[in-house]
Scaffold this motif. Structure first.
Motif, PDB file in Angstrom:
ATOM      1  N   MET A 160       0.825  -1.200   0.000  1.00  0.00           N
ATOM      2  CA  MET A 160       0.000   0.000   0.000  1.00  0.00           C
ATOM      3  C   MET A 160       0.868   1.263   0.000  1.00  0.00           C
ATOM      4  O   MET A 160       0.584   2.240  -0.696  1.00  0.00           O
ATOM      5  CB  MET A 160      -0.920   0.007   1.226  1.00  0.00           C
ATOM      6  N   ARG A 161       1.928   1.242   0.790  1.00  0.00           N
ATOM      7  CA  ARG A 161       2.791   2.423   0.916  1.00  0.00           C
ATOM      8  C   ARG A 161       3.400   2.844  -0.418  1.00  0.00           C
ATOM      9  O   ARG A 161       3.587   4.022  -0.665  1.00  0.00           O
ATOM     10  CB  ARG A 161       3.905   2.141   1.920  1.00  0.00           C
ATOM     11  N   VAL A 162       3.734   1.855  -1.249  1.00  0.00           N
ATOM     12  CA  VAL A 162       4.385   2.176  -2.521  1.00  0.00           C
ATOM     13  C   VAL A 162       3.377   2.371  -3.644  1.00  0.00           C
ATOM     14  O   VAL A 162       3.769   2.541  -4.795  1.00  0.00           O
ATOM     15  CB  VAL A 162       5.390   1.070  -2.911  1.00  0.00           C
ATOM     16  N   SER A 163       2.088   2.340  -3.327  1.00  0.00           N
ATOM     17  CA  SER A 163       1.046   2.496  -4.339  1.00  0.00           C
ATOM     18  C   SER A 163       0.419   3.882  -4.241  1.00  0.00           C
ATOM     19  O   SER A 163      -0.013   4.296  -3.165  1.00  0.00           O
ATOM     20  CB  SER A 163      -0.045   1.430  -4.160  1.00  0.00           C
ATOM     21  N   PRO A 164       0.330   4.604  -5.348  1.00  0.00           N
ATOM     22  CA  PRO A 164      -0.267   5.941  -5.324  1.00  0.00           C
ATOM     23  C   PRO A 164      -1.794   5.914  -5.308  1.00  0.00           C
ATOM     24  O   PRO A 164      -2.426   6.885  -4.903  1.00  0.00           O
ATOM     25  CB  PRO A 164       0.252   6.587  -6.609  1.00  0.00           C
ATOM     26  N   ASP A 165      -2.391   4.810  -5.760  1.00  0.00           N
ATOM     27  CA  ASP A 165      -3.853   4.728  -5.807  1.00  0.00           C
ATOM     28  C   ASP A 165      -4.273   3.277  -5.704  1.00  0.00           C
ATOM     29  O   ASP A 165      -3.446   2.357  -5.715  1.00  0.00           O
ATOM     30  CB  ASP A 165      -4.390   5.361  -7.103  1.00  0.00           C
ATOM     31  N   TRP A 166      -5.582   3.058  -5.599  1.00  0.00           N
ATOM     32  CA  TRP A 166      -6.105   1.706  -5.401  1.00  0.00           C
ATOM     33  C   TRP A 166      -5.826   0.802  -6.601  1.00  0.00           C
ATOM     34  O   TRP A 166      -5.527  -0.380  -6.449  1.00  0.00           O
ATOM     35  CB  TRP A 166      -7.606   1.759  -5.130  1.00  0.00           C
ATOM     36  N   SER A 167      -5.906   1.352  -7.797  1.00  0.00           N
ATOM     37  CA  SER A 167      -5.678   0.561  -8.996  1.00  0.00           C
ATOM     38  C   SER A 167      -4.260   0.002  -9.026  1.00  0.00           C
ATOM     39  O   SER A 167      -4.048  -1.171  -9.356  1.00  0.00           O
ATOM     40  CB  SER A 167      -5.934   1.418 -10.247  1.00  0.00           C
ATOM     41  N   THR A 168      -3.286   0.842  -8.668  1.00  0.00           N
ATOM     42  CA  THR A 168      -1.890   0.384  -8.638  1.00  0.00           C
ATOM     43  C   THR A 168      -1.707  -0.671  -7.556  1.00  0.00           C
ATOM     44  O   THR A 168      -1.006  -1.669  -7.750  1.00  0.00           O
ATOM     45  CB  THR A 168      -0.947   1.561  -8.377  1.00  0.00           C
ATOM     46  N   PHE A 169      -2.343  -0.460  -6.417  1.00  0.00           N
ATOM     47  CA  PHE A 169      -2.263  -1.445  -5.338  1.00  0.00           C
ATOM     48  C   PHE A 169      -2.818  -2.785  -5.792  1.00  0.00           C
ATOM     49  O   PHE A 169      -2.265  -3.842  -5.488  1.00  0.00           O
ATOM     50  CB  PHE A 169      -3.025  -0.949  -4.113  1.00  0.00           C
ATOM     51  N   GLU A 170      -3.925  -2.761  -6.526  1.00  0.00           N
ATOM     52  CA  GLU A 170      -4.501  -4.009  -7.043  1.00  0.00           C
ATOM     53  C   GLU A 170      -3.509  -4.753  -7.925  1.00  0.00           C
ATOM     54  O   GLU A 170      -3.383  -5.981  -7.855  1.00  0.00           O
ATOM     55  CB  GLU A 170      -5.767  -3.719  -7.836  1.00  0.00           C
ATOM     56  N   SER A 171      -2.778  -3.991  -8.761  1.00  0.00           N
ATOM     57  CA  SER A 171      -1.790  -4.621  -9.639  1.00  0.00           C
ATOM     58  C   SER A 171      -0.696  -5.297  -8.821  1.00  0.00           C
ATOM     59  O   SER A 171      -0.283  -6.416  -9.110  1.00  0.00           O
ATOM     60  CB  SER A 171      -1.176  -3.568 -10.574  1.00  0.00           C
ATOM     61  N   HIS A 172      -0.225  -4.592  -7.788  1.00  0.00           N
ATOM     62  CA  HIS A 172       0.792  -5.175  -6.907  1.00  0.00           C
ATOM     63  C   HIS A 172       0.239  -6.406  -6.189  1.00  0.00           C
ATOM     64  O   HIS A 172       0.935  -7.411  -6.031  1.00  0.00           O
ATOM     65  CB  HIS A 172       1.248  -4.136  -5.874  1.00  0.00           C
ATOM     66  N   LEU A 173      -1.019  -6.310  -5.775  1.00  0.00           N
ATOM     67  CA  LEU A 173      -1.653  -7.415  -5.068  1.00  0.00           C
ATOM     68  C   LEU A 173      -1.774  -8.635  -5.965  1.00  0.00           C
ATOM     69  O   LEU A 173      -1.566  -9.771  -5.534  1.00  0.00           O
ATOM     70  CB  LEU A 173      -3.032  -6.982  -4.568  1.00  0.00           C
ATOM     71  N   ASN A 174      -2.114  -8.404  -7.241  1.00  0.00           N
ATOM     72  CA  ASN A 174      -2.237  -9.505  -8.192  1.00  0.00           C
ATOM     73  C   ASN A 174      -0.944 -10.287  -8.307  1.00  0.00           C
ATOM     74  O   ASN A 174      -0.951 -11.518  -8.394  1.00  0.00           O
ATOM     75  CB  ASN A 174      -2.616  -8.970  -9.576  1.00  0.00           C
ATOM     76  N   LEU A 175       0.175  -9.554  -8.318  1.00  0.00           N
ATOM     77  CA  LEU A 175       1.475 -10.206  -8.469  1.00  0.00           C
ATOM     78  C   LEU A 175       1.904 -10.908  -7.188  1.00  0.00           C
ATOM     79  O   LEU A 175       2.443 -12.016  -7.220  1.00  0.00           O
ATOM     80  CB  LEU A 175       2.529  -9.166  -8.863  1.00  0.00           C
ATOM     81  N   ALA A 176       1.699 -10.250  -6.062  1.00  0.00           N
ATOM     82  CA  ALA A 176       2.192 -10.784  -4.788  1.00  0.00           C
ATOM     83  C   ALA A 176       1.335 -11.911  -4.237  1.00  0.00           C
ATOM     84  O   ALA A 176       1.856 -12.873  -3.673  1.00  0.00           O
ATOM     85  CB  ALA A 176       2.296  -9.658  -3.754  1.00  0.00           C
ATOM     86  N   PHE A 177       0.008 -11.808  -4.393  1.00  0.00           N
ATOM     87  CA  PHE A 177      -0.897 -12.782  -3.789  1.00  0.00           C
ATOM     88  C   PHE A 177      -1.939 -13.252  -4.791  1.00  0.00           C
ATOM     89  O   PHE A 177      -3.115 -12.928  -4.669  1.00  0.00           O
ATOM     90  CB  PHE A 177      -1.595 -12.177  -2.565  1.00  0.00           C
TER      91      PHE A 177
END
Length: 342
Positions: A307-324
């Motif tokens: 979350m800290r490295v994400s500027p918005d929810w959409s970017t966080f979702e992308s990170h989440l897709n990769l990590a989990f």
């Protein structure tokens, strides 16, 4: 001076008189002797084999006859980039001095970030037999451990310019694995999941969940919720009354990411009250203290980091897709139901 000390000094003195070529020859002979000492009967065999697929990266992996999941040294090295000549030379020099050093951690600038805990744990080499070949591998959890070393070195500014690409590869791998699901990924890649014990789910639930409901304790840091509000661009409630919508998000990014079967069992043990849709207890009160609770804490810390490295929810979702990634759909996660604004 005791005899052991004299022998030790004598050995070092003799070694110092040897040329590099002579030391290399001696090391090679010793390595060959150790290699040949392991008979085919003693060496574990790979019962299942496959490749981890992470984007364009392919890492050979296997399940051994004792159930251990391993990845090959060559595979980890290739995943981080080319097998540089410098790394090979450093590895060779270390082996001449009696050290066991994998190529993917050979650069000297990584040394200060490699702990004994890592060396004695995920970096313990495992020699196994894959059909007619002898392979040097490492426990599957070596991948995130190795990535952490590279990322810590980059963060500390210790890497040379030509080494930054490997750190970037480590970041890609870390986002895709994030310590969670590596065993499941190996099982899927090798086909071992189809042959696991029928009571595997029961064993997981027995270890992950508590037999008795635990007393309530604060498990979710305030920052977890504040980051959700920031990313969703919601106004933080002054009175601390969070929108019920946060509960749906929590289920999607936390509880549904726990081991398969856990969320279903939690819903059974902690059902919603008829007519209200609310639950009497918190799901985390049913997680075991030795496994479930620590895993929940680690998962939350990783989510907050994303979350800290994400500027918005959409970017966080992308990170989440990769990590989990979801089970059965590693790289796809739809939270479209959670995108609405209030």
């Amino acid at each position: 001076m005791n005899d052991d000390s004299k022998q030790s000094l004598g050995g070092r003195a003799r070694a110092e008189k040897l040329s590099r070529e002579e030391r290399s020859t001696i090391a090679s002979v010793a390595a060959k002797a150790r290699w040949e000492k392991e008979s085919d009967n003693e060496m574990l065999k790979a019962t299942h084999r496959g490749e981890l697929e992470i984007g364009d990266i392919r890492i050979p992996c296997a399940v051994l006859e004792d159930g251990r999941r391993v990845v090959s040294e060559h595979g980890i090295t290739t995943a981080l980039g080319s097998r540089s000549g410098a790394s090979k030379r450093i590895k060779k020099g270390a082996e001449e001095d009696g050290a066991q050093l994998p190529i993917f951690l050979a650069p000297y600038r990584l040394k200060e970030f490699i702990t004994n805990e890592i060396l004695d744990g995920p970096l313990t080499p495992i020699t196994y037999k894959d059909k007619t070949r002898r392979v040097i591998g490492y426990p599957a959890d070596a991948i995130p451990a190795v990535c952490e070393v590279w990322l810590k070195a980059r963060e500390a500014g210790r890497l040379q310019k030509q080494q930054l690409q490997k750190a970037q590869q480590a970041e890609i791998l870390m986002r895709a694995l994030a310590h969670v699901g590596i065993v499941a990924l190996v099982d899927e890649a090798t086909g071992y999941q189809a042959e696991r014990d029928r009571d595997a789910l029961h064993q997981i639930l027995s270890a992950y969940l508590s037999n008795e409901r635990l007393k309530w304790a604060k498990r979710f840091p305030d920052e977890f919720y504040k980051q959700i509000y920031r990313l969703k661009k919601w106004e933080w409630p002054n009175q601390g009354n969070r929108t019920p919508f946060v509960g749906k998000i929590t289920n999607a990014i936390v509880y549904e990411k726990l081991p398969p079967g856990v969320i279903e069992e939690l819903q059974t043990r902690n059902p919603t009250k008829e007519g209200t849709g609310k639950r009497k207890w918190k799901h985390h009160q049913f997680l075991s203290e030795d496994i479930g609770q620590p895993d929940l804490r680690d998962h939350l810390m990783q989510l907050i980091a994303l979350m800290r490295v994400s500027p918005d929810w959409s970017t966080f979702e992308s990170h989440l897709n990769l990590a989990f990634p979801n089970s059965g759909d590693q790289m796809a996660l739809s939270l479209s139901a959670l995108k609405g604004e209030i």
